[in-house]
Write a protein that holds these residues in place. Structure first.
Motif, PDB file in Angstrom:
ATOM      1  N   UNK A   1       0.830  -1.189   0.000  1.00 21.20           N
ATOM      2  CA  UNK A   1       0.000   0.000   0.000  1.00 21.20           C
ATOM      3  C   UNK A   1       0.873   1.250   0.000  1.00 21.20           C
ATOM      4  N   UNK A   2       1.950   1.234   0.791  1.00 16.81           N
ATOM      5  CA  UNK A   2       2.827   2.406   0.834  1.00 16.81           C
ATOM      6  C   UNK A   2       3.480   2.654  -0.521  1.00 16.81           C
ATOM      7  N   UNK A   3       3.917   1.589  -1.183  1.00 14.49           N
ATOM      8  CA  UNK A   3       4.519   1.742  -2.514  1.00 14.49           C
ATOM      9  C   UNK A   3       3.497   2.293  -3.495  1.00 14.49           C
ATOM     10  N   UNK A   4       2.280   1.798  -3.437  1.00  9.47           N
ATOM     11  CA  UNK A   4       1.218   2.296  -4.299  1.00  9.47           C
ATOM     12  C   UNK A   4       0.944   3.758  -4.003  1.00  9.47           C
ATOM     13  N   UNK A   5       0.929   4.114  -2.731  1.00 16.52           N
ATOM     14  CA  UNK A   5       0.655   5.495  -2.342  1.00 16.52           C
ATOM     15  C   UNK A   5       1.737   6.445  -2.861  1.00 16.52           C
ATOM     16  N   UNK A   6       2.985   5.997  -2.879  1.00 19.08           N
ATOM     17  CA  UNK A   6       4.062   6.858  -3.388  1.00 19.08           C
ATOM     18  C   UNK A   6       3.893   7.125  -4.879  1.00 19.08           C
ATOM     19  N   UNK A   7       3.406   6.136  -5.607  1.00 20.76           N
ATOM     20  CA  UNK A   7       3.262   6.320  -7.057  1.00 20.76           C
ATOM     21  C   UNK A   7       1.918   6.942  -7.436  1.00 20.76           C
ATOM     22  N   UNK A   8       0.978   6.897  -6.532  1.00 17.97           N
ATOM     23  CA  UNK A   8      -0.362   7.434  -6.832  1.00 17.97           C
ATOM     24  C   UNK A   8      -0.902   8.189  -5.626  1.00 17.97           C
ATOM     25  N   UNK A   9      -0.122   9.130  -5.126  1.00 16.09           N
ATOM     26  CA  UNK A   9      -0.451   9.836  -3.884  1.00 16.09           C
ATOM     27  C   UNK A   9      -1.788  10.565  -3.936  1.00 16.09           C
ATOM     28  N   UNK A  10      -2.192  11.005  -5.096  1.00 17.79           N
ATOM     29  CA  UNK A  10      -3.441  11.759  -5.209  1.00 17.79           C
ATOM     30  C   UNK A  10      -4.600  10.905  -5.730  1.00 17.79           C
ATOM     31  N   UNK A  11      -4.442   9.619  -5.696  1.00 16.03           N
ATOM     32  CA  UNK A  11      -5.478   8.718  -6.195  1.00 16.03           C
ATOM     33  C   UNK A  11      -6.519   8.481  -5.097  1.00 16.03           C
ATOM     34  N   UNK A  12      -7.792   8.826  -5.356  1.00 18.26           N
ATOM     35  CA  UNK A  12      -8.824   8.600  -4.344  1.00 18.26           C
ATOM     36  C   UNK A  12      -8.938   7.143  -3.907  1.00 18.26           C
ATOM     37  N   UNK A  13      -8.655   6.209  -4.808  1.00 17.65           N
ATOM     38  CA  UNK A  13      -8.738   4.792  -4.445  1.00 17.65           C
ATOM     39  C   UNK A  13      -7.724   4.443  -3.368  1.00 17.65           C
TER      40      UNK A  13
END
Length: 196
Positions: A1-13
């Motif tokens: 989840x953290x890796x995903x958040x770094x690449x898509x920090x502004x993604x509502x999902x």
């Protein structure tokens, strides 16, 4: 989840997943933090994110921030089921039970007219929860009866059945419903109310 958040920090999902994961873990403080961190995303009016945020918000002000103004939906031919549900959740969490039940019934009406099966399930679960908390067990049981078809496949419904039968003092049905919820729980704790 953290890796995903770094690449898509502004993604509502991603924001929604973080809130939902914190709630599933019973981490109310963490869920509230993610709601505050995602506050700028409220302007995007993502229904899935808003319905999670109002359930995860630490206080009424944070929850209300995610609601669309009434005037924003007034021009629509049909209200959004997510908006109706979010309003009912905010009233349930921070308002009075009578208004919360009326709002949950309104959310169900919108879901019945314009929503998905999931919209109808969660509106009914909210109605059952409000009635259960008001100790109106017969009415809560009747509402839950409308969801019988989902008991074997939907963790939220099985969890609510176990909670309701437990509160009613029906040991046999409570044990059976808890076993069903346990079978559907995966890694979730039965001690934590599920996200609707």
């Amino acid at each position: 989840m953290d890796a995903l958040a770094r690449s898509a920090a502004e993604d509502p999902a991603v924001a929604r997943l973080r809130m939902a994961l914190a709630l599933a873990r019973g981490d109310l403080r963490g869920a509230g933090k993610w709601v505050r961190d995602a506050a700028p995303m409220a302007e995007r009016r993502d229904g899935a994110l808003a319905t999670t945020a109002v359930q995860a918000a630490a206080n009424q002000a944070d929850a209300v921030h995610w609601l669309r103004p009434d005037k924003a939906t007034a021009h629509k031919a049909a209200p959004d089921p997510a908006d109706a549900f979010a309003r009912a959740v905010v009233q349930h969490r921070f308002g009075d039970p009578t208004t919360a039940l009326a709002d949950a019934q309104a959310a169900l009406a919108v879901a019945n007219r314009d929503g998905s099966p999931d919209d109808r399930v969660r509106a009914n679960l909210l109605r059952a929860r409000i009635l259960m908390e008001a100790r109106q067990f017969e009415q809560a049981t009747a509402v839950l009866g409308e969801l019988d078809a989902y008991t074997a496949t939907d963790y939220r419904v099985a969890w609510m059945a176990a909670a309701l039968y437990g509160k009613r003092g029906d040991a046999g049905p409570a044990r059976q419903a808890r076993q069903q919820a346990s079978a559907l729980a995966g890694e979730r704790s039965l001690d934590v109310p599920p996200l609707l």
